[in-house]
Design an enzyme around this catalytic site. Structure first.
Site, mmCIF file in Angstrom:
data_model
loop_
_atom_site.group_PDB
_atom_site.id
_atom_site.type_symbol
_atom_site.label_atom_id
_atom_site.label_comp_id
_atom_site.label_asym_id
_atom_site.label_seq_id
_atom_site.Cartn_x
_atom_site.Cartn_y
_atom_site.Cartn_z
ATOM 1 N N CYS A 174 133.918 108.774 181.811
ATOM 2 C CA CYS A 174 132.714 108.199 181.185
ATOM 3 C C CYS A 174 131.474 108.658 181.940
ATOM 4 O O CYS A 174 131.203 108.206 183.048
ATOM 5 C CB CYS A 174 132.829 106.680 181.183
ATOM 6 S SG CYS A 174 131.282 105.829 180.872
ATOM 7 N N CYS A 216 128.873 106.113 183.012
ATOM 8 C CA CYS A 216 129.359 105.261 184.108
ATOM 9 C C CYS A 216 129.036 105.889 185.453
ATOM 10 O O CYS A 216 128.618 105.219 186.392
ATOM 11 C CB CYS A 216 130.866 105.058 184.009
ATOM 12 S SG CYS A 216 131.377 104.239 182.501
#
Lengths: 315, 107
Positions: free
Chosen positions: B32, B35
């Protein structure tokens, strides 16, 4: 004033990071302000296949981190602060920047590279179900929807690219598009139509996104026939265009009808010392490589501007 | 700079639920992008709130139990726990000032 910057760059996407490399390498005190996350749109992109120098493609995030490291290596500072105001000084004196948390900074030149944000659909259920099946980042969230049906909304490159990506996880991907043809590039469309997991639903808009604790379905309306129906899905990924982040420029520089800032080929605005570069400017190609090129152009011109008005670095 | 420690399905109860001070849990996964981009902001916050809020991160790939228990379907998600209960939630990447507001609201 405690915080005096030579070149302030607003937005740490590809345009801003490239500007940061050039500005800092020119030995000017450079700060790159980011209100959100570094990398801008490439942080949420998977592989980038059209950036020159990477014949096998490059991960968008890795590229952003490499640009950050490069800018920092020359002394640029990344600051997670939201610049909310830019006030030009009198001729020959610096700009004043205000941040959301109440700081006041000075900058001799300002390059706005604030990019564009993805649009919302604006339908009932959308905001209520963000994080519960509604998403604007398939590369982030597609993996939470394994073996279930999902909807992708849109018809441009982003929507088609994310639809193809999402088939890695979902059992079925419905691409819902309000027109009867896609705007996405031919190569992407070929991949899309060749993928058996994807079904395109033409001439159709989302009326509501339904579910209490999680998305359970979406109500679709065919805009030609007027017919509505419920489609059971567990996720709705939305890619319906972008709006430039020009709020900090409003009233300061001319904008086109789409809200993009109008600049000349040096990325100069009518305000001396204020530059605008990347996806936020009018008539941009809105590509990673052109955004980075814009950033470099603006930084080179900003350096000339400071040299003319304030002298060489260190003077 | 403080570095948020890892928590897991096995240690979540001790790390978060039984903790006396408020705990911010950063749900993330290696694939991700946002993230990874949120991580430096969370690290800055963990320094600013040192001693008042505990910061941990949980890899949703390796710890599907806790991720599923709290209905995580989007990352990054930050949950703020107080007294073992969810007291604040931030989904997706948000400006640092938004995160500060959510944390302040819980303190």
């Amino acid at each position: 004033m405690a915080d005096e910057i030579d070149i302030a760059i607003i937005g740490a996407g590809p345009a801003g990071l490239a500007a940061g490399v050039y500005a800092a390498r020119g030995d000017r005190k450079t700060a790159i302000f980011e209100r959100n996350i570094l990398g801008g749109q490439i942080a949420t992109t998977g592989d980038v296949e059209n950036y020159p120098g990477f014949p096998e493609g490059v991960n968008g995030l890795d590229l952003a981190l490499a640009m950050q490291a490069q800018a920092e290596r020359f002394g640029a500072e990344i600051r997670y602060e939201h610049v909310t105001g830019i006030t030009p000084g009198a001729e020959g004196s610096p700009f004043v920047l205000n941040t959301e948390d109440g700081q006041e900074l000075s900058a001799k030149a300002v390059i706005v590279t604030a990019g564009a944000d993805y649009n919302k659909l604006g339908v009932p259920g959308e905001l209520e179900l963000v994080g519960k099946g509604v998403s604007y980042c398939a590369t982030c969230d597609a993996a939470f929807f394994r073996n279930v049906p999902v909807i992708i909304v849109g018809g441009g490159d982003a929507a088609v690219d994310e639809a193809i990506f999402t088939t890695r996880y979902a059992s079925k991907v419905y691409l819902v598009h309000r027109r009867e043809e896609l705007r996405a590039t031919r190569l992407l469309q070929d991949c899309l139509f060749a993928n058996e997991k994807i079904e395109v639903i033409w001439n159709t808009v989302i009326e509501t996104i339904n579910g209490d604790d999680a998305v359970t379905s979406a109500t679709l309306k065919n805009i030609v026939t007027g017919e509505t129906r419920d489609l059971p899905v567990e996720a709705v990924f939305i890619f319906v265009g972008q709006t430039p982040n020009t709020s900090v420029l409003r009233g300061l520089v001319p904008l086109d009808p789409g809200g993009h800032a109008i600049v000349n080929l040096w990325m100069e605005t009518p305000v001396s010392g204020l530059f605008v570069a990347g996806d936020i400017r009018a008539e941009a190609a809105r590509q990673l490589v052109s955004a980075a090129g814009d950033g470099a152009t603006a930084a080179i011109r900003a350096e000339h501007y400071i040299a003319d008005h304030y002298g060489a670095p260190g003077s | 700079m403080a570095h948020p420690a890892d928590t897991s399905d096995a240690t979540f109860d001790a790390d978060v639920i039984q903790n006396d001070t408020p705990v911010l849990v950063d749900f993330w996964a290696p694939w991700c992008g946002p993230c990874r981009m949120v991580a430096p902001i969370v690290e800055e916050l963990s320094t600013e709130y040192d001693g008042r809020v505990k910061f941990v991160k949980l890899n949703t790939d390796e710890n599907p139990g806790i991720a599923s228990k709290y209905g995580i379907r989007s990352i990054p998600t930050l949950l703020v726990f107080k007294g073992g209960e969810v007291a604040g939630q931030i989904v997706g990447f948000r400006p640092k000032s938004d995160l500060q507001k959510r944390i302040e609201a819980v303190l």
